[in-house]
Design an enzyme around this catalytic site. Sequence first.
Site, PDB file in Angstrom:
ATOM      1  N   LYS A  38      69.536  -1.611  56.328  1.00 23.95           N
ATOM      2  CA  LYS A  38      68.591  -1.486  55.218  1.00 23.95           C
ATOM      3  C   LYS A  38      69.198  -0.636  54.095  1.00 23.95           C
ATOM      4  O   LYS A  38      69.976   0.268  54.374  1.00 23.95           O
ATOM      5  CB  LYS A  38      67.317  -0.753  55.698  1.00 23.95           C
ATOM      6  CG  LYS A  38      66.387  -1.577  56.529  1.00 23.95           C
ATOM      7  CD  LYS A  38      65.124  -0.762  56.850  1.00 23.95           C
ATOM      8  CE  LYS A  38      64.196  -1.535  57.751  1.00 23.95           C
ATOM      9  NZ  LYS A  38      63.632  -2.746  57.178  1.00 23.95           N
ATOM     10  N   ARG A  52      59.839  -8.494  65.869  1.00 23.70           N
ATOM     11  CA  ARG A  52      59.372  -9.744  66.492  1.00 23.70           C
ATOM     12  C   ARG A  52      60.194 -10.104  67.731  1.00 23.70           C
ATOM     13  O   ARG A  52      59.691 -10.730  68.652  1.00 23.70           O
ATOM     14  CB  ARG A  52      59.408 -10.868  65.453  1.00 23.70           C
ATOM     15  CG  ARG A  52      60.787 -11.194  64.960  1.00 23.70           C
ATOM     16  CD  ARG A  52      60.785 -12.043  63.708  1.00 23.70           C
ATOM     17  NE  ARG A  52      60.476 -11.277  62.500  1.00 23.70           N
ATOM     18  CZ  ARG A  52      60.389 -11.800  61.285  1.00 23.70           C
ATOM     19  NH1 ARG A  52      60.595 -13.083  61.097  1.00 23.70           N
ATOM     20  NH2 ARG A  52      60.114 -11.049  60.238  1.00 23.70           N
TER      21      ARG A  52
HETATM   22  N1  BES Z   1      60.014  -2.542  60.074  1.00 29.92           N
HETATM   23  C1  BES Z   1      60.253  -3.540  59.109  1.00 29.92           C
HETATM   24  C2  BES Z   1      59.024  -3.934  58.290  1.00 29.92           C
HETATM   25  C3  BES Z   1      58.458  -2.880  57.399  1.00 29.92           C
HETATM   26  C4  BES Z   1      58.751  -2.871  56.059  1.00 29.92           C
HETATM   27  C5  BES Z   1      57.573  -1.927  57.895  1.00 29.92           C
HETATM   28  C6  BES Z   1      58.203  -1.913  55.242  1.00 29.92           C
HETATM   29  C7  BES Z   1      57.026  -0.962  57.070  1.00 29.92           C
HETATM   30  C8  BES Z   1      57.329  -0.960  55.746  1.00 29.92           C
HETATM   31  C9  BES Z   1      60.775  -4.810  59.781  1.00 29.92           C
HETATM   32  O1  BES Z   1      61.472  -4.615  60.952  1.00 29.92           O
HETATM   33  C10 BES Z   1      61.701  -5.465  58.843  1.00 29.92           C
HETATM   34  O2  BES Z   1      62.701  -4.878  58.557  1.00 29.92           O
HETATM   35  N2  BES Z   1      61.369  -6.648  58.407  1.00 29.92           N
HETATM   36  C11 BES Z   1      62.176  -7.361  57.484  1.00 29.92           C
HETATM   37  C12 BES Z   1      62.220  -8.801  57.921  1.00 29.92           C
HETATM   38  C13 BES Z   1      63.182  -9.638  57.138  1.00 29.92           C
HETATM   39  C14 BES Z   1      64.580  -9.275  57.473  1.00 29.92           C
HETATM   40  C15 BES Z   1      62.913 -11.090  57.446  1.00 29.92           C
HETATM   41  C16 BES Z   1      61.537  -7.234  56.112  1.00 29.92           C
HETATM   42  O3  BES Z   1      60.310  -7.304  56.025  1.00 29.92           O
HETATM   43  O4  BES Z   1      62.259  -7.034  55.146  1.00 29.92           O
HETATM   44 MG    MG Z   2      63.532  -4.280  60.608  1.00 27.25          MG
END
Ligand code: BES
Ligand code: MG
Length: 493
Positions: free
Chosen positions: A275, A349
Amino acid sequence: MKVKIEKKSILDINADVTVVNLFEGVKVPSGVTGITDKAYNNIISDFVIKSEKFEGKYGEIYELPLIEQHKKIFITGLGKQSEFSLTKIRDLTAKVVRKCNGSKNINKVVSILHGAGIAGLDPEDCAQMIAQGAISGNYSFDKYKSKKDNKNLKEFIIAEIDDEKYKKAKKGMERGIIIGECLNMARDLINDSSQYIYPETLADFAVKNSGVKTTVYNKKQIKEMGMNAFLAVGQGSVHEPKFIHMEYIPEKKAKKKIAIVGKGITFDAGGLDLKPPSSMLTMRDDMSGAASVIAVMRAVSEIKPDVEVHAIIAACENMPSGSAYKPGDVIISKTGRSIEIDNTDAEGRVTLADALAYAEELKVDEIIDIATLTGACMVALGTVASGIMGNNDKKIKEFIETAEKAGERFWQLPMYEEYGESLKSDIADTKNTGGRMGGASAAGIFLSGFVSKTPWIHLDIAGTAFIDKPNSEGIKNATGIGIRSLIKYITEG
Ligand code: BES
Ligand code: MG
Ligand code: ZN
């Protein structure tokens, strides 16, 4: 701070602050506020209302000093009577408590039972909301501060002299205290740093605090149970993953059997699909779902409903390293369904796939998962509402209605099959993600592939679990969202 109720007139309880209320536009106070007004020479009607210093707008708090007694009256604004609600009682009480903690020399407060007068709401519900608001308003996270936050308020007392109302209110208050304390317990756990909260410590916390039988499985056992998807996500971390199963079996025959599954990523760096720094900053909150289910079990252990409840957490950390799972990896999950890893940051997921499969093996009547799952859900609904999906529209509707009564908002997102197109894989049964468009729904479709026939609800709390600006209740950072709805749904549904 202790929350109590006394069967006395508000005037006969000695406190530093007496809290009364007025609806917007009221010129002649009635009920308990009226009695208080008269007891102090019409000071509310003659001085406060006539001076137009106070209009009764929702959330207004007028501080009226009573010089001789060294005491104060807080006149609180309930807003328009037609727009009044239980949630407003909770939020207003939280505000009063914060105000008291902010001013020195206030140790004891006595409050009117908001809502049970001319508003005509059920005294039990009103008292429950007051207790919740008082406890939640008293919360702050100062564990690591050398100078602790000011918390001078020691007693919050609800005054109700009417016997029937008192009895109902007492019951409601007791339930409100349980809920408020469980909520704060979860908030402490979520707000804490991932340096201290990792799978092992999270599991220890569950063992100590869930109030129910808690079994923790280690890496070897997780492997034996076939949970390769879960293991893959955690394999880049120095911390061993833990699988946590909490169970509450009622003494009487259970009316139904529910499993709740909480996403338990103790830190989400994104894995090799790292990230950017700004998105990583708050990713200690990625175990909010897990904290919620622990808190719900604690409440269930105290409320003791005739419902069998199982809470499940697949706890691990999503880190990049030489041993981390990689884009392009294919994993055979617990059910046998194979997953091609398209993006290591869509890890929640992948862990839930195995946790849901485990829940289904328990032969429960329904499964509810709660997860900080997608940034897409946050983009869609902001911090105002959480997303809800699932395979059973009737239960989804029921959950939304129950949540509303618990003062939480859920909004159904669609699961049209087209959202699954992007998940098609050339080499496996499914990919874990397929792009950004419709991301919350695509994640819902992905999860649905791991629940075969049990009615299932999916709660996406990514936007609501951790917020940087105070919400209507004045809560900042960890909110504990979902806990109140789940408790209500399980114990009263
Ligand atoms: N933990 C994150 C989602 C999240 C984002 C929680 C902001 C709280 C605040 C999740 O694991 C994630 O990183 N999701 C990605 C999925 C994507 C790679 C398809 C996302 O939402 O960017
Ligand atoms: Mg994630
Ligand atoms: Zn995540």
